[in-house]
Write a protein that holds these residues in place. Structure first.
Motif, mmCIF file in Angstrom:
data_model
loop_
_atom_site.group_PDB
_atom_site.id
_atom_site.type_symbol
_atom_site.label_atom_id
_atom_site.label_comp_id
_atom_site.label_asym_id
_atom_site.label_seq_id
_atom_site.Cartn_x
_atom_site.Cartn_y
_atom_site.Cartn_z
ATOM 1 N N VAL A 266 0.834 -1.203 0.000
ATOM 2 C CA VAL A 266 0.000 0.000 0.000
ATOM 3 C C VAL A 266 0.871 1.257 0.000
ATOM 4 N N LEU A 267 1.936 1.241 0.794
ATOM 5 C CA LEU A 267 2.829 2.402 0.870
ATOM 6 C C LEU A 267 3.512 2.675 -0.464
ATOM 7 N N LYS A 273 1.847 6.876 -6.651
ATOM 8 C CA LYS A 273 0.773 7.793 -7.041
ATOM 9 C C LYS A 273 1.194 9.237 -6.791
ATOM 10 N N LEU A 274 1.875 9.469 -5.680
ATOM 11 C CA LEU A 274 2.359 10.807 -5.360
ATOM 12 C C LEU A 274 3.410 11.255 -6.379
ATOM 13 N N HIS A 276 3.506 10.395 -9.512
ATOM 14 C CA HIS A 276 2.748 10.775 -10.707
ATOM 15 C C HIS A 276 2.157 12.174 -10.547
ATOM 16 N N ALA A 277 1.709 12.494 -9.335
ATOM 17 C CA ALA A 277 1.119 13.822 -9.100
ATOM 18 C C ALA A 277 2.143 14.929 -9.303
ATOM 19 N N PHE A 278 3.439 14.616 -9.086
ATOM 20 C CA PHE A 278 4.501 15.604 -9.288
ATOM 21 C C PHE A 278 5.095 15.525 -10.694
ATOM 22 N N GLY A 279 4.477 14.743 -11.567
ATOM 23 C CA GLY A 279 4.907 14.696 -12.951
ATOM 24 C C GLY A 279 6.036 13.724 -13.241
ATOM 25 N N GLU A 280 6.350 12.818 -12.306
ATOM 26 C CA GLU A 280 7.418 11.853 -12.509
ATOM 27 C C GLU A 280 6.831 10.469 -12.808
ATOM 28 N N ASP A 281 7.637 9.590 -13.421
ATOM 29 C CA ASP A 281 7.152 8.266 -13.789
ATOM 30 C C ASP A 281 7.039 7.334 -12.594
ATOM 31 N N GLY A 282 7.937 7.500 -11.579
ATOM 32 C CA GLY A 282 7.940 6.571 -10.455
ATOM 33 C C GLY A 282 8.374 5.201 -10.906
#
Length: 286
Positions: A266-267, A273-274, A276-282
């Motif tokens: 979950v973490l 997801k966070l 992605h919110a900052f515009g990175e692929d993760g």
């Protein structure tokens, strides 16, 4: 070439996942998976009502938070410093020196720290010689989370710079030359070229670190558990070992391990997801 790695991954990572069925059984090594009675969620109910489990959970989060703040930035800073060394021979020497502790066992690392910070170590010998009170850091529960973080930094920070050095090598050097021609100094080039070039890798490593929040080092903490006491050193991994394996209550230990695994998943999904919110692929693209 990848086949041996895939075999190792399947055998030592995915096959052991089947053992998670123990979390729903009153498992016995004598009867095995097939004949051990099913207890449903009883192990999890017992786990969530156990104050020792929540103490281990709290210790895990506290140690992980300290390591995230004090350890995570160190490999980035070391990579930047190492990248600034122009002489290739000096850079190779420094790299070899900072990589070396990664190959030491935790027993050796803790022994070195004991010789430096223990009751009869170099620090306390110096304090006594100059009339100060001794401070045995190795047995101080209040300093334990900082101690294990310092040990992790000394052992692993050098190894952690590899991925950041690779990211630095991928930055176009012409951008630095153009910025220098335009009058940008060292700090402006660092702020406007280097750090943006590292941002994607930093976010990726942060996502991985957040997903690994509940894993703070089993062997390292197990070795030092008796020195500082259970209250300061018990984490989820050692809890699952002592109250599952040592006490022959495998279902209970498996429930603690499964709880940790699900929460870690979950973490890491939330951290991705966070990102992605900052515009990175993760870890993966949307």
């Amino acid at each position: 070439m990848t086949l041996p790695v895939l075999v190792l991954l399947v055998v030592f990572t995915y096959v052991p996942l089947l053992g998670s069925v123990m979390a729903f059984q009153a498992y016995s090594v004598y009867t095995g998976f097939w004949d051990s009675p099913w207890v449903g969620l009883d192990n999890f109910r017992q786990l969530l009502a156990d104050p020792l489990f929540w103490q281990a959970f709290e210790n895990t989060l506290a140690i992980s938070a300290v390591q995230l703040v004090l350890y995570f930035p160190v490999p980035i800073a070391l990579a930047l410093l190492l990248n600034s060394i122009l002489d290739s021979k000096v850079r190779s020497l420094v790299q070899s020196v900072v990589y070396l502790p990664h190959f030491f066992s935790w027993v050796l690392v803790i022994t070195i720290f004991q010789q430096m910070l223990g009751g009869a170590g170099a620090l306390n010998s110096f304090l006594r010689r100059h009339g100060f009170a001794a401070w045995d850091v190795m047995t101080d529960p209040a300093a334990f989370k900082y101690l294990v973080t310092a040990q992790a930094v000394w052992k692993e920070a050098g190894w952690g710079i590899i991925v950041f050095l690779a990211a630095l090598a991928a930055i176009d050097q012409q951008r630095y030359e153009a910025a220098a021609v335009d009058g940008a100094g060292r700090w402006r080039r660092l702020w406007h070229i280097t750090l943006p070039g590292l941002r994607g890798v930093i976010v990726l490593m942060l996502v991985l670190r957040l997903g690994d929040t509940l894993t703070v080092g089993f062997e390292q903490l197990l070795i030092q558990r008796d020195a500082v006491g259970r209250d300061a050193s018990e984490v989820l991994d050692t809890f699952a070992y002592y109250y599952g394996v040592v006490n022959n209550n495998f279902g209970y230990g498996a429930a603690a391990g499964l709880f940790k695994g699900v929460l870690s998943l979950v973490l890491i999904l939330a951290a991705n997801k966070l990102a992605h919110a900052f515009g990175e692929d993760g870890l993966y693209r949307r």
